[in-house]
Scaffold this motif. Structure first.
Motif, PDB file in Angstrom:
ATOM      1  N   ILE A   7      -5.898   5.053  22.599  1.00  0.00           N
ATOM      2  CA  ILE A   7      -7.268   4.563  22.706  1.00  0.00           C
ATOM      3  C   ILE A   7      -7.229   3.190  23.356  1.00  0.00           C
ATOM      4  N   ASP A   8      -7.831   3.089  24.527  1.00  0.00           N
ATOM      5  CA  ASP A   8      -7.822   1.833  25.298  1.00  0.00           C
ATOM      6  C   ASP A   8      -6.405   1.279  25.431  1.00  0.00           C
ATOM      7  N   GLY A   9      -5.451   2.153  25.660  1.00  0.00           N
ATOM      8  CA  GLY A   9      -4.070   1.753  25.870  1.00  0.00           C
ATOM      9  C   GLY A   9      -3.264   1.543  24.602  1.00  0.00           C
ATOM     10  N   ALA A  10      -3.904   1.605  23.445  1.00  0.00           N
ATOM     11  CA  ALA A  10      -3.205   1.402  22.173  1.00  0.00           C
ATOM     12  C   ALA A  10      -2.801   2.749  21.579  1.00  0.00           C
ATOM     13  N   VAL A  11      -1.616   2.801  20.987  1.00  0.00           N
ATOM     14  CA  VAL A  11      -1.150   3.998  20.291  1.00  0.00           C
ATOM     15  C   VAL A  11      -1.662   3.912  18.862  1.00  0.00           C
ATOM     16  N   ILE A  12      -2.389   4.960  18.453  1.00  0.00           N
ATOM     17  CA  ILE A  12      -3.061   4.987  17.159  1.00  0.00           C
ATOM     18  C   ILE A  12      -2.625   6.224  16.386  1.00  0.00           C
ATOM     19  N   ILE A  13      -2.393   6.053  15.093  1.00  0.00           N
ATOM     20  CA  ILE A  13      -2.164   7.190  14.198  1.00  0.00           C
ATOM     21  C   ILE A  13      -3.202   7.114  13.094  1.00  0.00           C
ATOM     22  N   SER A  14      -3.806   8.255  12.826  1.00  0.00           N
ATOM     23  CA  SER A  14      -4.778   8.356  11.744  1.00  0.00           C
ATOM     24  C   SER A  14      -4.498   9.628  10.974  1.00  0.00           C
ATOM     25  N   GLY A  15      -5.320   9.873  10.002  1.00  0.00           N
ATOM     26  CA  GLY A  15      -5.198  11.089   9.217  1.00  0.00           C
ATOM     27  C   GLY A  15      -6.540  11.457   8.629  1.00  0.00           C
ATOM     28  N   ARG A  16      -6.585  12.615   8.043  1.00  0.00           N
ATOM     29  CA  ARG A  16      -7.803  13.058   7.375  1.00  0.00           C
ATOM     30  C   ARG A  16      -8.089  12.148   6.182  1.00  0.00           C
ATOM     31  N   PRO A  17      -9.345  12.093   5.731  1.00  0.00           N
ATOM     32  CA  PRO A  17      -9.677  11.247   4.580  1.00  0.00           C
ATOM     33  C   PRO A  17      -8.842  11.607   3.347  1.00  0.00           C
ATOM     34  N   GLY A  18      -8.469  10.580   2.618  1.00  0.00           N
ATOM     35  CA  GLY A  18      -7.713  10.767   1.378  1.00  0.00           C
ATOM     36  C   GLY A  18      -6.453   9.930   1.376  1.00  0.00           C
ATOM     37  N   ARG A  19      -5.750   9.966   0.261  1.00  0.00           N
ATOM     38  CA  ARG A  19      -4.496   9.231   0.130  1.00  0.00           C
ATOM     39  C   ARG A  19      -3.404   9.946   0.910  1.00  0.00           C
ATOM     40  N   ARG A  20      -2.601   9.174   1.595  1.00  0.00           N
ATOM     41  CA  ARG A  20      -1.498   9.724   2.373  1.00  0.00           C
ATOM     42  C   ARG A  20      -0.241   8.931   2.068  1.00  0.00           C
ATOM     43  N   GLY A  21       0.824   9.638   1.704  1.00  0.00           N
ATOM     44  CA  GLY A  21       2.080   8.988   1.389  1.00  0.00           C
ATOM     45  C   GLY A  21       2.625   8.188   2.546  1.00  0.00           C
ATOM     46  N   TRP A  22       2.521   8.736   3.771  1.00  0.00           N
ATOM     47  CA  TRP A  22       3.050   8.026   4.936  1.00  0.00           C
ATOM     48  C   TRP A  22       2.358   6.685   5.126  1.00  0.00           C
ATOM     49  N   TYR A  23       1.050   6.654   4.850  1.00  0.00           N
ATOM     50  CA  TYR A  23       0.288   5.417   5.020  1.00  0.00           C
ATOM     51  C   TYR A  23       0.682   4.402   3.944  1.00  0.00           C
ATOM     52  N   ALA A  24       0.793   4.856   2.706  1.00  0.00           N
ATOM     53  CA  ALA A  24       1.226   3.959   1.624  1.00  0.00           C
ATOM     54  C   ALA A  24       2.620   3.400   1.919  1.00  0.00           C
ATOM     55  N   ASN A  25       3.495   4.242   2.449  1.00  0.00           N
ATOM     56  CA  ASN A  25       4.830   3.774   2.813  1.00  0.00           C
ATOM     57  C   ASN A  25       4.762   2.697   3.889  1.00  0.00           C
ATOM     58  N   LEU A  26       3.897   2.883   4.885  1.00  0.00           N
ATOM     59  CA  LEU A  26       3.787   1.910   5.970  1.00  0.00           C
ATOM     60  C   LEU A  26       3.119   0.622   5.514  1.00  0.00           C
ATOM     61  N   LEU A  27       2.250   0.694   4.524  1.00  0.00           N
ATOM     62  CA  LEU A  27       1.680  -0.533   3.966  1.00  0.00           C
ATOM     63  C   LEU A  27       2.764  -1.354   3.280  1.00  0.00           C
ATOM     64  N   ALA A  28       3.696  -0.662   2.624  1.00  0.00           N
ATOM     65  CA  ALA A  28       4.792  -1.348   1.930  1.00  0.00           C
ATOM     66  C   ALA A  28       5.861  -1.849   2.896  1.00  0.00           C
ATOM     67  N   ASP A  29       6.128  -1.083   3.954  1.00  0.00           N
ATOM     68  CA  ASP A  29       7.132  -1.448   4.960  1.00  0.00           C
ATOM     69  C   ASP A  29       6.641  -0.924   6.301  1.00  0.00           C
ATOM     70  N   PRO A  30       6.121  -1.792   7.163  1.00  0.00           N
ATOM     71  CA  PRO A  30       5.516  -1.337   8.421  1.00  0.00           C
ATOM     72  C   PRO A  30       6.508  -0.861   9.480  1.00  0.00           C
ATOM     73  N   ASN A  31       7.790  -1.013   9.240  1.00  0.00           N
ATOM     74  CA  ASN A  31       8.792  -0.551  10.203  1.00  0.00           C
ATOM     75  C   ASN A  31       9.062   0.929   9.988  1.00  0.00           C
ATOM     76  N   PHE A  32       9.048   1.694  11.083  1.00  0.00           N
ATOM     77  CA  PHE A  32       9.281   3.128  10.980  1.00  0.00           C
ATOM     78  C   PHE A  32       9.847   3.649  12.291  1.00  0.00           C
ATOM     79  N   THR A  33      10.159   4.935  12.328  1.00  0.00           N
ATOM     80  CA  THR A  33      10.646   5.563  13.554  1.00  0.00           C
ATOM     81  C   THR A  33       9.602   6.540  14.050  1.00  0.00           C
ATOM     82  N   PHE A  34       9.291   6.434  15.313  1.00  0.00           N
ATOM     83  CA  PHE A  34       8.303   7.263  16.019  1.00  0.00           C
ATOM     84  C   PHE A  34       9.125   8.226  16.863  1.00  0.00           C
ATOM     85  N   HIS A  35       9.083   9.509  16.532  1.00  0.00           N
ATOM     86  CA  HIS A  35       9.925  10.505  17.190  1.00  0.00           C
ATOM     87  C   HIS A  35       9.116  11.289  18.222  1.00  0.00           C
TER      88      HIS A  35
END
Length: 133
Positions: A47-75
Protein backbone atom coordinates in the motif's frame (compact mmCIF):
# COMPACT_ATOMS: atom_id res chain seq x y z
CA UNK A 1 31.19 -13.53 -2.92
CA UNK A 2 31.77 -9.82 -3.40
CA UNK A 3 28.72 -7.63 -2.55
CA UNK A 4 28.81 -5.99 -6.00
CA UNK A 5 28.54 -9.35 -7.75
CA UNK A 6 25.89 -9.41 -10.54
CA UNK A 7 24.39 -12.53 -8.96
CA UNK A 8 23.76 -10.70 -5.68
CA UNK A 9 22.33 -7.69 -7.52
CA UNK A 10 20.06 -9.92 -9.62
CA UNK A 11 18.88 -11.73 -6.50
CA UNK A 12 18.17 -8.43 -4.75
CA UNK A 13 16.24 -7.15 -7.78
CA UNK A 14 14.17 -10.34 -7.90
CA UNK A 15 13.41 -9.96 -4.19
CA UNK A 16 12.48 -6.30 -4.63
CA UNK A 17 10.14 -7.22 -7.51
CA UNK A 18 8.55 -9.98 -5.40
CA UNK A 19 7.97 -7.41 -2.64
CA UNK A 20 6.34 -4.93 -5.02
CA UNK A 21 2.98 -6.70 -5.02
CA UNK A 22 1.15 -8.61 -2.32
CA UNK A 23 0.83 -12.38 -2.30
CA UNK A 24 1.00 -15.37 0.03
CA UNK A 25 4.08 -15.73 2.20
CA UNK A 26 5.07 -17.36 5.47
CA UNK A 27 6.28 -15.53 8.54
CA UNK A 28 8.22 -16.90 11.48
CA UNK A 29 7.79 -15.16 14.82
CA UNK A 30 9.24 -15.90 18.24
CA UNK A 31 6.67 -17.06 20.78
CA UNK A 32 6.17 -14.45 23.46
CA UNK A 33 5.82 -17.06 26.22
CA UNK A 34 7.75 -20.05 24.90
CA UNK A 35 10.56 -18.42 22.95
CA UNK A 36 9.91 -21.07 20.26
CA UNK A 37 9.76 -20.24 16.56
CA UNK A 38 6.26 -20.23 15.00
CA UNK A 39 5.77 -20.26 11.22
CA UNK A 40 2.43 -19.47 9.59
CA UNK A 41 1.13 -18.72 6.11
CA UNK A 42 -0.30 -15.25 5.59
CA UNK A 43 -0.87 -12.67 2.84
CA UNK A 44 0.84 -9.32 2.58
CA UNK A 45 -0.33 -6.17 0.82
CA UNK A 46 1.63 -3.34 -0.75
CA UNK A 47 0.00 0.00 0.00
CA UNK A 48 1.65 3.20 -1.22
CA UNK A 49 4.94 1.33 -1.40
CA UNK A 50 4.71 -0.04 2.15
CA UNK A 51 4.57 -3.77 2.92
CA UNK A 52 1.58 -4.42 5.16
CA UNK A 53 0.35 -7.52 6.97
CA UNK A 54 -3.10 -7.70 8.47
CA UNK A 55 -5.53 -10.34 9.56
CA UNK A 56 -9.18 -10.95 10.17
CA UNK A 57 -10.69 -9.37 13.30
CA UNK A 58 -9.81 -11.10 16.56
CA UNK A 59 -6.80 -12.13 18.60
CA UNK A 60 -3.90 -13.50 16.61
CA UNK A 61 -0.90 -15.26 18.10
CA UNK A 62 1.44 -13.97 15.39
CA UNK A 63 0.45 -10.39 16.20
CA UNK A 64 0.90 -10.86 19.96
CA UNK A 65 4.31 -12.38 19.26
CA UNK A 66 5.31 -9.39 17.12
CA UNK A 67 4.15 -6.95 19.79
CA UNK A 68 6.49 -8.71 22.23
CA UNK A 69 9.38 -9.02 19.73
CA UNK A 70 9.04 -7.12 16.43
CA UNK A 71 11.89 -9.02 14.75
CA UNK A 72 10.75 -11.87 12.53
CA UNK A 73 11.47 -13.70 9.29
CA UNK A 74 9.47 -12.92 6.15
CA UNK A 75 9.59 -15.95 3.85
CA UNK A 76 9.01 -15.29 0.16
CA UNK A 77 7.81 -18.39 -1.63
CA UNK A 78 6.76 -19.20 -5.15
CA UNK A 79 8.80 -18.02 -8.12
CA UNK A 80 11.18 -16.19 -5.76
CA UNK A 81 12.18 -17.79 -2.48
CA UNK A 82 14.01 -15.87 0.21
CA UNK A 83 14.10 -15.71 3.99
CA UNK A 84 14.26 -12.02 4.86
CA UNK A 85 14.99 -10.60 8.30
CA UNK A 86 12.16 -8.15 8.99
CA UNK A 87 10.86 -5.78 11.64
CA UNK A 88 7.18 -5.17 12.41
CA UNK A 89 5.72 -1.79 13.29
CA UNK A 90 2.18 -2.01 14.67
CA UNK A 91 -0.09 0.53 13.00
CA UNK A 92 -2.11 1.98 15.87
CA UNK A 93 -2.44 5.70 15.09
CA UNK A 94 -6.15 6.12 14.25
CA UNK A 95 -5.88 8.13 11.00
CA UNK A 96 -3.11 5.96 9.55
CA UNK A 97 -4.90 2.80 10.68
CA UNK A 98 -8.14 3.85 8.97
CA UNK A 99 -6.37 4.74 5.71
CA UNK A 100 -4.41 1.48 5.54
CA UNK A 101 -7.27 -0.74 6.67
CA UNK A 102 -9.59 0.81 4.08
CA UNK A 103 -7.28 -0.51 1.35
CA UNK A 104 -6.96 -3.92 3.03
CA UNK A 105 -10.76 -4.16 3.34
CA UNK A 106 -11.14 -3.25 -0.33
CA UNK A 107 -8.56 -5.91 -1.31
CA UNK A 108 -10.49 -8.51 0.70
CA UNK A 109 -13.88 -7.19 -0.50
CA UNK A 110 -15.12 -6.59 3.06
CA UNK A 111 -15.70 -2.83 2.86
CA UNK A 112 -19.08 -3.32 4.55
CA UNK A 113 -17.18 -4.47 7.67
CA UNK A 114 -14.52 -1.75 7.63
CA UNK A 115 -15.31 -0.44 11.13
CA UNK A 116 -14.96 -3.93 12.63
CA UNK A 117 -11.64 -4.43 10.82
CA UNK A 118 -10.35 -1.05 12.01
CA UNK A 119 -11.34 -1.81 15.60
CA UNK A 120 -10.23 -5.44 15.88
CA UNK A 121 -7.78 -6.54 13.19
CA UNK A 122 -4.03 -6.84 13.61
CA UNK A 123 -2.15 -4.45 11.35
CA UNK A 124 1.59 -4.01 10.88
CA UNK A 125 4.01 -2.35 8.50
CA UNK A 126 7.05 -4.46 7.62
CA UNK A 127 10.54 -3.11 7.09
CA UNK A 128 13.58 -5.00 5.85
CA UNK A 129 16.82 -3.69 7.39
CA UNK A 130 18.98 -5.77 5.02
CA UNK A 131 17.27 -4.28 1.93
CA UNK A 132 17.58 -0.64 3.01
CA UNK A 133 18.80 1.86 0.44
Amino acid sequence: MHPDSPFISLADERVRRALSHGHTIDITTTGRRTGQQHRIEIVFHVIDGAVIISGRPGRRGWYANLLADPNFTFHLKGTVTADLPAVARPITEPVERRQVMAVVARNWRVEDRLELFIARSPLIEVTFPDLAA
